[in-house]
Design an enzyme around this catalytic site. Structure first.
Site, PDB file in Angstrom:
ATOM      1  N   HIS A 187      -2.548   0.699  14.366  1.00 56.00           N
ATOM      2  CA  HIS A 187      -2.209   1.806  13.457  1.00 56.00           C
ATOM      3  C   HIS A 187      -3.341   1.987  12.456  1.00 56.00           C
ATOM      4  O   HIS A 187      -3.991   1.026  12.052  1.00 56.00           O
ATOM      5  CB  HIS A 187      -0.863   1.593  12.759  1.00 56.00           C
ATOM      6  N   ASP A 207      -2.866   3.884   9.523  1.00 53.20           N
ATOM      7  CA  ASP A 207      -2.380   4.019   8.150  1.00 53.20           C
ATOM      8  C   ASP A 207      -2.374   2.644   7.484  1.00 53.20           C
ATOM      9  O   ASP A 207      -2.320   1.606   8.155  1.00 53.20           O
ATOM     10  CB  ASP A 207      -0.986   4.643   8.120  1.00 53.20           C
ATOM     11  N   ASP A 247      -5.411  -5.065   8.747  1.00 50.76           N
ATOM     12  CA  ASP A 247      -4.105  -4.461   9.019  1.00 50.76           C
ATOM     13  C   ASP A 247      -4.172  -2.946   8.834  1.00 50.76           C
ATOM     14  O   ASP A 247      -3.897  -2.451   7.758  1.00 50.76           O
ATOM     15  CB  ASP A 247      -3.080  -5.066   8.069  1.00 50.76           C
ATOM     16  N   GLU A 300       3.009   3.492  10.350  1.00 52.68           N
ATOM     17  CA  GLU A 300       3.659   2.197  10.584  1.00 52.68           C
ATOM     18  C   GLU A 300       4.046   1.523   9.279  1.00 52.68           C
ATOM     19  O   GLU A 300       5.136   0.939   9.162  1.00 52.68           O
ATOM     20  CB  GLU A 300       2.736   1.289  11.400  1.00 52.68           C
TER      21      GLU A 300
END
Length: 456
Positions: free
Chosen positions: A90, A92, A123, A156
């Site tokens: 992801h 975002d 992340d 997410e």
């Protein structure tokens, strides 16, 4: 295929990977318009789509999902008859929190003490770069032996379910034989790990109102109900004396069987201040992988700066409840609502709103794909055997994929080891982990293609 050519190729690609990760980190792609402009997420999505096209992906598309976010999809066809593997990440990210607490700018990838710092570095923008590295290494050493689908999610971190709903409405899109979720992490740097379980989550907002407006605390204090005090009582009711989560009706005494997390290691990883005790009881693994955990992640009330001697008429908080495997997140939400309603004092007016939810997940670690990954990690991490751990975080999409494609084998790996400090200030990624996991993923695709061919 020898492991050495793959590893050597990935090593030569690392400078390019750093440049690309810096470009991707630069986007303030928080999927919350109250925090960052939507255009930042849209620009990050376009960057991802362009990267896929450059790698030869077909059918690259920006998918407008029901929560208003965009996910990026692409297909890289493999040899005829080869299995299909879905790679997930992801783009975002979490908000930067207190920018003044960052040693270096959060959206500027910065190298320091052998790590690369920046929001999303681990992340999960780094997870997308990991996928690119693995595929590039394979293309440079004989080609990609499987068909590859890539899906990069755009919301997410908000838990608003845009991609989940889109996948349910288009079930043919992400169909695959195996799925690699690149959004977890090794138990610690240098120890190759797959994640066996994820906690689910529910996110709610609670607002307490007691007065039509703030009142002079000297003139009315002592009789007029204080909304902030009422909210504090509600929040305090969610924890036992030892700090354990207490939501009436929600089981909170499960145990974790498997890899354990020594308390001294956890204290170091969590940067617990000297003399401050941990909360809860049982092993650390019990507490963070097998049991529910409530956290007050935000609160609206009068700030200290500029405070006046007034009784607050309204107060609001956002609460995250992590839900372990075996417990239903929707049922946990109902129990949380009921608990708060019961513990709201003085008949204060109460407003409850759910803003996010995702179910817990448990992987089948005995599937053939795990054998292929274990062999790959053994090569990428010489002298180390693949470990299996839990993870306290949530990836709501996993259960959606498991329900849509019950035959697919789902593996969870990634760059979010403890030193990465994801969701906190000064998030970082280990470039060594990025390099080794990219090698492992490339070798996994080779091993998996071979194993499916042997089964045919």
């Amino acid at each position: 295929m020898s492991a050495n050519p793959i590893a050597e190729t990935v090593a030569t690609l690392m400078p390019r990977a750093k440049t690309e990760l810096a470009e991707l980190v630069a986007f303030h792609s928080v999927a919350d318009p109250a925090v960052a402009p939507k255009s930042e997420c849209e620009a990050a999505a376009k960057w991802v789509a362009d990267a896929l096209r450059t790698e030869g992906f077909q059918d690259v598309a920006l998918l407008d999902t029901p929560d208003g976010s965009q996910s990026v999809y692409g297909l890289l066809p493999g040899p005829e008859g080869a299995p299909t593997v879905l790679l997930y990440a992801h783009y975002d990210v979490q908000p930067m929190l207190d920018e003044s607490a960052w040693i270096t700018p959060p959206f500027e990838l910065t190298e320091r003490d052998g790590r690369w710092y920046g929001r999303g570095a681990a992340d999960c923008k780094g997870g997308f770069i990991m996928h690119l590295l693995a595929l590039r290494a394979l293309k440079a050493n004989g080609g990609v032996p499987v068909s590859v689908k890539v899906i990069v999610e755009g919301s997410e971190e908000q838990g608003t379910g845009g991609l989940e709903r889109y996948a349910e409405a288009h079930p043919e899109l992400l169909g695959s034989d195996a799925i690699v979720i690149g959004d977890t992490g090794n138990f610690r740097v240098g120890l190759p790990t797959v994640t066996a379980t994820l906690r689910g989550m529910t996110m709610i907002r609670v607002q307490v109102d007691t007065l039509e407006g703030n009142l002079h605390s000297g003139q009315f204090g002592g009789a007029a109900p204080d909304a902030l005090a009422a909210l504090i009582r509600v929040l305090d009711s969610l924890r036992a004396e030892d700090g354990s989560t207490v939501v009436e009706g929600l089981t909170a005494d499960a145990s974790w069987e498997g890899l354990q997390y020594p308390e001294e290691d956890f204290r170091k990883d969590a940067k617990v201040l000297d003399g401050v005790g941990l909360i809860g009881h049982g092993t650390v693994a019990d507490r963070i992988w097998a049991r529910p955990a409530v956290t007050v992640i935000g609160i609206d009330c009068p700030p200290v700066a500029g405070a006046t001697p007034s009784i607050p008429s309204s107060a609001r908080a956002q609460i995250s409840l992590r839900v372990p495997p075996g417990q239903d997140a929707a049922e946990a939400t109902k129990l949380l609502f009921a608990h708060i309603e019961k513990h709201t004092p003085w008949n204060a007016r109460l407003s409850l709103e759910q803003v996010g939810q995702g179910q817990a997940f448990r992987a089948d670690v005995n599937s053939p794909a795990y054998t292929s990954m274990a062999e790959a990690m053994r090569v990428a991490y010489p002298g180390e055997e693949m470990q299996t751990s839990g993870m306290g975080g949530s990836i709501p999409l996993c259960n959606t994929l498991a329900a849509l494609y019950p035959q697919a084998e789902i593996l969870l790996i990634g760059l979010s080891e403890p030193e990465a400090q994801i969701h906190a200030v000064n998030e970082s990624v280990s470039p060594q982990e990025l390099e080794r996991l990219s090698v492992a993923e490339a070798l996994f695709l080779v091993n998996y293609a071979r194993s499916k061919q042997d089964q045919a």
